[in-house]
Write an enzyme that holds these catalytic residues in place. Structure first.
Site, PDB file in Angstrom:
ATOM      1  N   GLU A 182       0.805  -1.232   0.000  1.00  0.00           N
ATOM      2  CA  GLU A 182       0.000   0.000   0.000  1.00  0.00           C
ATOM      3  C   GLU A 182       0.833   1.274   0.000  1.00  0.00           C
ATOM      4  OE1 GLU A 182      -3.315  -2.576   0.168  1.00  0.00           O
ATOM      5  OE2 GLU A 182      -1.412  -2.747   1.178  1.00  0.00           O
ATOM      6  N   TYR A 184       3.491   1.989   2.010  1.00  0.00           N
ATOM      7  CA  TYR A 184       4.121   2.349   3.284  1.00  0.00           C
ATOM      8  C   TYR A 184       5.635   2.078   3.214  1.00  0.00           C
ATOM      9  CZ  TYR A 184      -0.591   2.927   5.127  1.00  0.00           C
ATOM     10  OH  TYR A 184      -1.877   3.365   5.342  1.00  0.00           O
ATOM     11  N   ARG A 232       2.596  -8.547   4.380  1.00  0.00           N
ATOM     12  CA  ARG A 232       1.634  -8.035   3.412  1.00  0.00           C
ATOM     13  C   ARG A 232       2.410  -7.445   2.238  1.00  0.00           C
ATOM     14  NH1 ARG A 232      -4.030  -4.988   4.763  1.00  0.00           N
ATOM     15  NH2 ARG A 232      -4.671  -4.536   2.621  1.00  0.00           N
ATOM     16  N   HIS A 270      -1.623   3.885  -1.856  1.00  0.00           N
ATOM     17  CA  HIS A 270      -2.681   4.845  -1.532  1.00  0.00           C
ATOM     18  C   HIS A 270      -2.700   6.026  -2.500  1.00  0.00           C
ATOM     19  CE1 HIS A 270      -4.083   2.757   1.898  1.00  0.00           C
ATOM     20  NE2 HIS A 270      -3.031   2.975   2.669  1.00  0.00           N
ATOM     21  N   GLN A 357     -17.821   5.276   3.359  1.00  0.00           N
ATOM     22  CA  GLN A 357     -18.292   6.534   3.934  1.00  0.00           C
ATOM     23  C   GLN A 357     -18.095   6.641   5.441  1.00  0.00           C
ATOM     24  OE1 GLN A 357     -22.223   7.736   2.584  1.00  0.00           O
ATOM     25  NE2 GLN A 357     -21.879   6.781   0.606  1.00  0.00           N
TER      26      GLN A 357
END
Length: 704
Positions: A182, A184, A232, A270, A357
C-alpha cells in the site's frame, strides 16, 4: 480418513459444510492451526491510537472473534515515532504498553481465534514532521517531505520492528504482520517509484529487498519458530516505476526463505490513480495476481480486496487462487459473517457495499471508524441493543434506510413493530442508488433487510400510505416518522416541460433520457446520474422496471477502462497499462451554480474516482452559471460574464437537492396519545445520507 473429509489436490477438505467446504477446512501451520480459512484483515479504526480506548477495541475484536473468524489482524501499530501515521499514534514500544494489548489478546482468545499485531511504519505517508523514506521524495498524499534514512537509521528501525514483535509475543499475540504494501515504508524501499538510492539499499532488486528482509529475519530471530509472521506484499503497485510481477515473485520467494509463514495480499499504493477498494471495483478483481504469486511459493498465500460474500471466498479457495481469504470491511458490516455462512444463513449477511463513507472516510477525517450499514461497528460498548422489559406497540412509517434500521433494531429487542411503506418495495432512495453502474452492491443491503424483516416477523404493509387518523386509531405507543425525501423541483421557466425529469424518475425507469442531456446539480447524485447516462454497461429500462439486479462491469472491461494489466504475469512497471478510451453512451453536460471544481465536496476516498470517471466518460463540466429558462430546444444558461448560451439538449435531469417529507408529524395543537419521533431524511434533507439515516434509526431503536 474420517467420513466427513476427502482429499483433493493434496489438501484435506472438510465436507461437513456442503455449501462452503473449503472455507471451513482448517489450515495447519505446523506449530498452530487456523480453524477455518477466513481472516479479518487490518483496518485502522482510530481506537488503536489512545490507550483509554482499548476496552472499546477489545469489545470490537471480541465481537468478530465470537462471529467465527479464524484470525484477526489489528490496525497498524508503529514500531517507532518516525513510523507514526498521525502524531502520537498507536504504540507497542515499551513494556508498559503490554498491559493494554493483553486486553485485546485475552478478549479474542476466549473465542478460539488468533490475533495478529500488524507492525506498520508509515514512511513518507505519515502526517507528522518526523517522516522518513528510502529517498527524500514527497508523497502526493502527505504535506511533509521525508528525510532519507541513513544506514544507521535503517538498522535501528530493524531493531525497533523486532522489539515491537517481542512485546507482541509478551502481550499474548499469536503473531505479527509486517506491512510491506500500500505504499508504506517497506514498500517504498522495495519499489523504484520511491527508492532512488545508490547505496546497498537501492538500485537492484537485491538491494531494495535488503531492508524488508532484514526486518523479517530480525523478527524471526527474536520471536522463535512458534510465532506467526505474515508479510503483506504488494501484488501490484499500480504506480509508475513500480515493480513487475517477476520482481514481486522474487520478493515473495525471498520472504519465504527469510522465515515468513504467510504471504498476505496488498493491492496498489494509496496514491495510485486506480481505484482498488471502492464499490465500483469488481468483486475479487485482483485475485489472479495473488494466484500468480501462490504458484511460485510453498507457504500459504492470502487473497484480499473486494471479497465480501461466501460464494466468492469459496470459489477462490476451491480453484486454489489462495490458501486463505482476508476480508476487512465485511467484518465491520457483519461481525457474524463466518457463523452465518457456516449455519446456512448467508441470506442474512449484512454485506459490505464498499462505500467507504463511515470507515475510511472517517479515518481520513481523524474520526473513529464505523460502518454505514452497521453503526454498531466500533461502538459495541455504546450502541447496545438490550432486550426490552416491556414490549411496546410501535409504528415505523417509511421503509427507506432509516425506517428499516429502526424497525429491525426495535424488533430484535422485542418490540411489536408495524412498518408502513407507500411504495411497492422497501429500500427508499437505495432503489435509485442500486441501479447506478458500479453501485450494484447496494442491492445486497435491500436483500439483507428484506430477509431480516421476514426473520423478525415484522408486519410490513407495502403500498400503504398511512394517514394521521389511522396512526392514531391503532393506538401505537410510539410512531417513528422515516418518510425520507423527495427531489427538489426547479422553479425556472420551462421546468414543467415534459423533457425535464427528476433523478428519481430517471433512475426508477419511469422516464427515459435522450442522447443529449443536461444534468443540473453536481453533488453526489449529479455525478451518479452522469455516470449512469454515459456508461456503456448501465442498466436498461427493462432491468430497472423489473427490479432485476444489474450485471456489474466485467473485470476485463474494468481493467481496460482504468489501465490495469490484463495478464497476471504482467511485465509492465507497477502493472499499469494504457487505459482504453471510452465512447460514452450519451453526450452529457454536468452543471453547477457554484464556482470551483465540480465534486469538490464528494467523499474523500471515493470522490476522486467519480471525478476521474466522468472525465473518462467525456462529461462536459460547467460551473459558475445561472439557469435562465428551459425551452423545447434545450436549456438557457448565463455565465459569470453575463453572456447567455443555449445548450441544445433532449433531456434535462434535475439533481438539485431534496426536500423532507414529514407531513405526518403532529402539530403542537394535536392531542395525541403516541410519542412521535422524526429521523433520517424526513428530519433533515441531505445528499441521500444513508449513513446518518441508518445510525439515527439504530439509535432510536436502541433507545425506546
Amino acid at each position: 480418513m474420517s467420513a466427513n473429509r476427502q482429499t483433493t489436490n493434496s489438501q484435506t477438505i472438510n465436507t461437513q459444510n456442503l455449501d462452503f467446504p473449503h472455507i471451513f477446512t482448517p489450515l495447519d501451520l505446523g506449530f498452530t492451526t487456523l480453524k477455518n480459512r477466513i481472516v479479518m484483515g487490518s483496518m485502522h479504526t482510530g481506537l488503536e491510537d489512545r490507550f483509554f480506548n482499548y476496552g472499546k477495541l477489545a469489545s470490537y475484536f471480541a465481537e468478530r472473534a465470537k462471529g467465527g473468524v479464524a484470525m484477526i489482524i489489528t490496525g497498524g501499530i508503529a514500531p517507532n515515532r518516525e513510523g507514526w501515521l498521525t502524531p502520537a499514534g498507536g504504540t507497542l514500544n515499551q513494556t508498559a504498553d503490554v498491559i493494554n494489548h493483553r486486553r485485546l489478546t485475552k478478549a479474542v482468545h476466549q473465542h478460539d481465534c488468533k490475533l495478529i499485531l500488524q507492525i506498520l511504519h508509515s514512511g513518507r505517508y505519515g502526517f507528522h514532521p518526523f517522516v522518513v523514506s528510502a529517498s527524500p521524495i514527497k508523497s502526493p498524499i502527505s504535506m511533509f517531505k521525508p528525510r532519507q534514512m541513513s544506514e544507521s537509521n535503517i538498522l535501528s528501525t530493524i531493531e525497533d520492528f523486532a522489539h515491537t514483535a517481542k512485546l507482541a509475543k509478551m502481550s499474548g499475540y499469536d503473531g505479527v504482520e509486517i506491512m510491506g504494501s500500500e505504499g508504506y515504508l517497506l514498500n517504498q524501499f522495495l519499489s523504484p517509484n520511491a527508492n532512488q538510492r545508490t547505496d546497498n539499499y537501492g538500485g537492484s532488486l537485491e538491494n531494495r529487498m535488503r531492508f524488508p528482509l532484514g526486518v523479517v529475519k530480525a523478527i524471526r530471530d527474536t520471536v522463535g519458530t512458534d510465532f506467526i509472521i505474515t508479510f503483506r506484499l504488494s501484488m501490484i503497485d499500480l504506480v509508475p516505476n513500480g515493480n513487475t510481477m517477476d520482481e514481486v515473485i522474487q520478493i515473495a520467494q525471498a520472504l519465504e526463505n527469510a522465515g515468513v509463514n504467510i504471504i498476505n495480499t496488498g493491492i496498489g499504493w494509496h496514491e495510485a490513480r486506480v481505484p482498488t477498494i471502492v464499490t465500483s471495483v469488481p468483486r475479487a478483481g485482483f485475485a489472479d495476481f495473488t494466484a500468480e504469486v501462490k504458484r511460485h511459493v510453498k507457504i500459504p498465500v492470502m487473497v484480499a480486496n473486494r471479497i465480501n460474500m461466501p460464494d466468492t471466498a469459496e470459489k477462490l479457495l476451491a480453484n486454489e487462487t489462495a490458501d486463505l481469504v482476508q476480508m476487512a470491511r465485511p467484518f465491520l458490516a457483519d461481525p457474524n459473517w463466518v457463523n452465518k455462512a457456516e449455519t446456512g444463513q448467508t441470506h442474512l449477511i449484512n454485506t459490505c457495499i464498499a462505500c467507504n463513507q463511515a470507515c475510511l472516510d472517517h479515518i481520513f477525517e481523524n474520526k473513529r471508524a464505523s460502518c454505514l450499514v452497521n453503526p454498531q461497528a466500533c461502538y459495541e460498548t455504546e450502541l447496545v441493543y438490550k432486550p426490552v422489559k416491556k414490549a411496546k406497540k410501535i409504528a415505523v412509517v417509511g421503509a427507506g434506510m432509516a425506517g428499516l434500521s429502526a424497525s429491525t433494531v426495535l424488533a430484535q429487542r422485542g418490540h411489536n413493530v408495524t412498518l408502513f411503506e407507500a411504495q411497492d418495495k422497501i429500500g427508499g432512495q437505495f432503489n435509485y442508488a442500486k441501479v447506478i453502474n458500479g453501485k450494484e452492491e447496494f442491492f445486497e443491503t435491500i436483500r439483507y433487510f428484506n430477509n431480516l424483516l421476514k426473520k423478525l416477523n415484522i408486519d410490513v404493509k407495502l403500498n400503504h400510505k398511512v394517514s394521521k387518523t389511522e396512526l392514531e386509531n391503532q393506538k401505537f405507543d410510539d410512531v417513528i416518522i422515516a418518510t425520507g425525501v423527495i427531489p427538489r423541483k426547479l422553479t425556472i421557466q420551462g421546468a414543467d416541460l415534459p423533457h425535464v425529469i427528476s433523478y428519481a424518475e430517471l433512475l426508477s425507469g419511469q422516464k427515459q433520457a435522450g442522447q443529449k442531456v443536461a444534468v443540473i446539480g453536481a453533488g453526489g447524485i449529479g455525478f451518479d446520474v452522469s455516470e449512469f447516462l454515459t456508461s456503456n454497461h448501465a442498466c436498461d429500462a427493462s432491468t430497472i422496471q423489473n427490479d432485476k439486479a444489474p450485471t456489474p462491469q466485467s473485470i476485463t472491461d474494468w481493467r481496460a477502462e482504468w489501465g490495469v494489466a490484463q495478464q497476471a504475469d504482467y511485465g509492465s512497471e507497477g502493472g499499469l497499462a494504457t487505459p482504453t478510451k471510452i465512447t460514452p453512451k450519451r453526450e452529457v453536460y454536468l452543471m453547477q451554480r457554484k464556482k470551483g471544481r465540480l465534486g469538490a465536496n464528494l467523499n474523500k476516498t471515493s470522490g476522486w474516482v467519480h471525478r476521474a470517471s466522468i472525465k473518462n466518460h467525456n462529461v462536459i463540466q460547467i460551473n459558475n452559471i445561472n439557469y435562465e429558462k428551459i425551452t423545447n430546444e434545450g436549456i438557457w444558461i448565463k455565465n459569470a460574464d453575463g453572456n447567455s448560451q443555449l445548450l441544445r439538449v433532449d433531456t434535462v435531469v434535475v439533481c438539485a437537492g431534496q426536500e423532507s417529507v414529514n407531513d405526518l408529524m403532529p402539530d403542537v395543537s394535536d392531542n395525541l396519545t403516541a410519542q412521535y419521533h422524526l429521523i433520517g431524511g424526513a428530519k433533515l434533507a441531505g445528499e441521500l445520507d444513508a449513513k446518518r439515516a441508518i445510525r439515527e434509526g439504530a439509535e432510536i431503536g436502541a433507545m425506546l
